[in-house]
Design a protein around this motif. Structure first.
Motif, PDB file in Angstrom:
ATOM      1  N   ASN A 135     -18.269  -1.462  13.295  1.00 47.06           N
ATOM      2  CA  ASN A 135     -17.550  -2.612  12.741  1.00 47.06           C
ATOM      3  C   ASN A 135     -16.666  -2.207  11.561  1.00 47.06           C
ATOM      4  OD1 ASN A 135     -19.343  -2.158  10.639  1.00 47.06           O
ATOM      5  ND2 ASN A 135     -20.698  -3.849  11.179  1.00 47.06           N
ATOM      6  N   LYS A 136     -16.095  -3.197  10.922  1.00 44.52           N
ATOM      7  CA  LYS A 136     -15.149  -2.968   9.834  1.00 44.52           C
ATOM      8  C   LYS A 136     -15.753  -2.099   8.738  1.00 44.52           C
ATOM      9  CE  LYS A 136     -12.757  -6.474   8.657  1.00 44.52           C
ATOM     10  NZ  LYS A 136     -12.306  -7.788   8.127  1.00 44.52           N
ATOM     11  N   ARG A 153     -14.254   1.685   7.943  1.00 42.02           N
ATOM     12  CA  ARG A 153     -13.612   1.949   6.650  1.00 42.02           C
ATOM     13  C   ARG A 153     -14.144   3.203   5.965  1.00 42.02           C
ATOM     14  NH1 ARG A 153     -13.089  -4.185   4.002  1.00 42.02           N
ATOM     15  NH2 ARG A 153     -11.167  -4.748   5.120  1.00 42.02           N
ATOM     16  N   ASP A 187     -12.396  -5.753  14.840  1.00 41.82           N
ATOM     17  CA  ASP A 187     -12.396  -4.864  13.671  1.00 41.82           C
ATOM     18  C   ASP A 187     -11.675  -3.552  13.978  1.00 41.82           C
ATOM     19  OD1 ASP A 187     -13.814  -6.802  12.378  1.00 41.82           O
ATOM     20  OD2 ASP A 187     -15.683  -5.675  12.231  1.00 41.82           O
ATOM     21  N   ASP A 204      -7.902  -4.115  13.897  1.00 41.69           N
ATOM     22  CA  ASP A 204      -7.405  -4.161  12.512  1.00 41.69           C
ATOM     23  C   ASP A 204      -7.345  -2.755  11.914  1.00 41.69           C
ATOM     24  OD1 ASP A 204      -7.220  -6.910  12.669  1.00 41.69           O
ATOM     25  OD2 ASP A 204      -9.125  -7.282  11.653  1.00 41.69           O
ATOM     26  N   ALA A 205      -8.366  -1.951  12.181  1.00 44.17           N
ATOM     27  CA  ALA A 205      -8.416  -0.596  11.621  1.00 44.17           C
ATOM     28  C   ALA A 205      -7.280   0.273  12.152  1.00 44.17           C
ATOM     29  CB  ALA A 205      -9.763   0.052  11.931  1.00 44.17           C
ATOM     30  N   THR A 263      -6.357   2.486   9.000  1.00 45.85           N
ATOM     31  CA  THR A 263      -7.642   2.891   8.431  1.00 45.85           C
ATOM     32  C   THR A 263      -8.132   4.150   9.127  1.00 45.85           C
ATOM     33  OG1 THR A 263      -8.216   0.612   7.876  1.00 45.85           O
ATOM     34  CG2 THR A 263     -10.043   2.174   8.045  1.00 45.85           C
TER      35      THR A 263
END
Length: 310
Positions: free
Chosen positions: A218-219, A223, A244, A247-248, A253
């Motif tokens: 997950n996020k 990260r 997630d 988005d990464a 990220t």
């Protein structure tokens, strides 16, 4: 003993390059390439043995299939069959394991090398005439990393994970292992999931799917990865929180991802991950080399041969 044998979705194990003929030794055989949920009961009505891949079977089906004695899943995962219901109706369920180890490892490295060496992009560049546009005898579209300088984190140290680790070592990579079962490894460093994600230039997932692992990638975990890192998933789509990961990848990220599995298969055509240039997606084919499928069918035939009728 002669059985009524029905294959409900045979196209996955055998799209036409192999043979079902050995099954004929054990009875009457009917093979369907694909079967929709509303066709299962009609096609399986007289079956003593059902051979399936992703067909879902549970109490509702077993109750209406009085002849059924054996279900053979032509795959390792068994989550598409209600095993408790099968036991209640005195139906044996067999799966097949250990057939795709080398095939999956090969696919993992095909993905890694696709991302690292960018063969397709350079090929297209040459065919677009760029090699003849004052670039000299050699040119790079972007930096090509060398595997021997990289660290790979292998998440899950079963048959496939151990094979990926072995190939990684052959490339000269530092290998980190995340395993819930291994206590000490002579050849590799054993690390926690968090440390593996933090240190890995490449993270390759090989865990089986369990309820507690759903969306575990997950996020928060993403990260912790290096901005240059890539994530490979040839295990189960549900391990990753796809929102997630999207988005990464969008905000850099992490550098890239390569997925052979997704939560829903097939995914919708406008799935956000399919829109990203730094995400490679293949249609759940890591297991499917011709040799792996040959071994798979042989083990399916062995299950039929060794079955003892009730």
């Amino acid at each position: 003993m002669s059985y009524n044998i029905v294959v409900l979705d045979g196209i996955y194990a055998n799209p036409g390059d192999l043979s079902w003929e050995p099954l004929n030794e054990y009875g009457d055989v009917t093979i369907y390439e694909r079967t929709s949920p509303d066709q299962v009961l009609e096609r399986a009505a007289n079956a003593d043995i059902l051979i399936i891949n992703k067909i879902k079977l549970g109490a509702a089906e077993f109750e209406k299939l009085p002849n059924l004695q054996l279900v053979i899943i032509s795959a390792t995962g068994m989550d598409n069959v209600d095993l408790d219901a099968a036991k209640k109706y005195d139906i044996s369920v067999k799966n097949v394991s250990g057939y795709s180890t080398q095939s999956v490892a090969q696919h993992v490295f095909s993905m890694i090398l696709t991302l690292y060496n960018q063969v397709e992009a350079h090929d297209q560049s040459v065919k677009n005439g760029e090699w003849n546009s004052d670039k000299g005898f050699s040119y790079l579209l972007s930096t090509i990393p060398e595997l021997s300088s990289k660290t790979i984190t292998v998440v899950g140290y079963g048959q496939i994970g151990s094979e990926v680790a072995k190939v990684s070592k052959a490339f000269g990579m530092e290998v980190l292992i995340v395993s819930n079962h291994s206590k000490h490894l002579d050849d590799y460093e054993l690390v926690s999931l968090e440390e593996g994600f933090k240190r890995g230039d490449i993270v390759s997932l090989h865990w089986p799917m369990t309820p507690e692992r759903e969306g575990l990638i997950n996020k928060k975990l993403l990260r912790t990865m290096k901005p240059s890192a890539i994530l490979i998933n040839t295990a189960r789509g549900g391990l990753i929180n796809e929102s997630d990961l999207t988005d990464a990848l969008k905000d850099k990220t992490i550098a890239a991802a390569a997925l052979d599995v997704m939560i829903n298969e097939p995914p919708v055509t406008n799935h956000p991950l399919l829109m990203l240039s730094n995400c490679i997606v293949t249609p759940h084919i890591a297991w499917a080399s011709s040799k792996a499928r040959s071994i798979l069918l042989k083990k399916v035939f062995d299950h039929v041969a060794n079955f003892k009728t009730r």
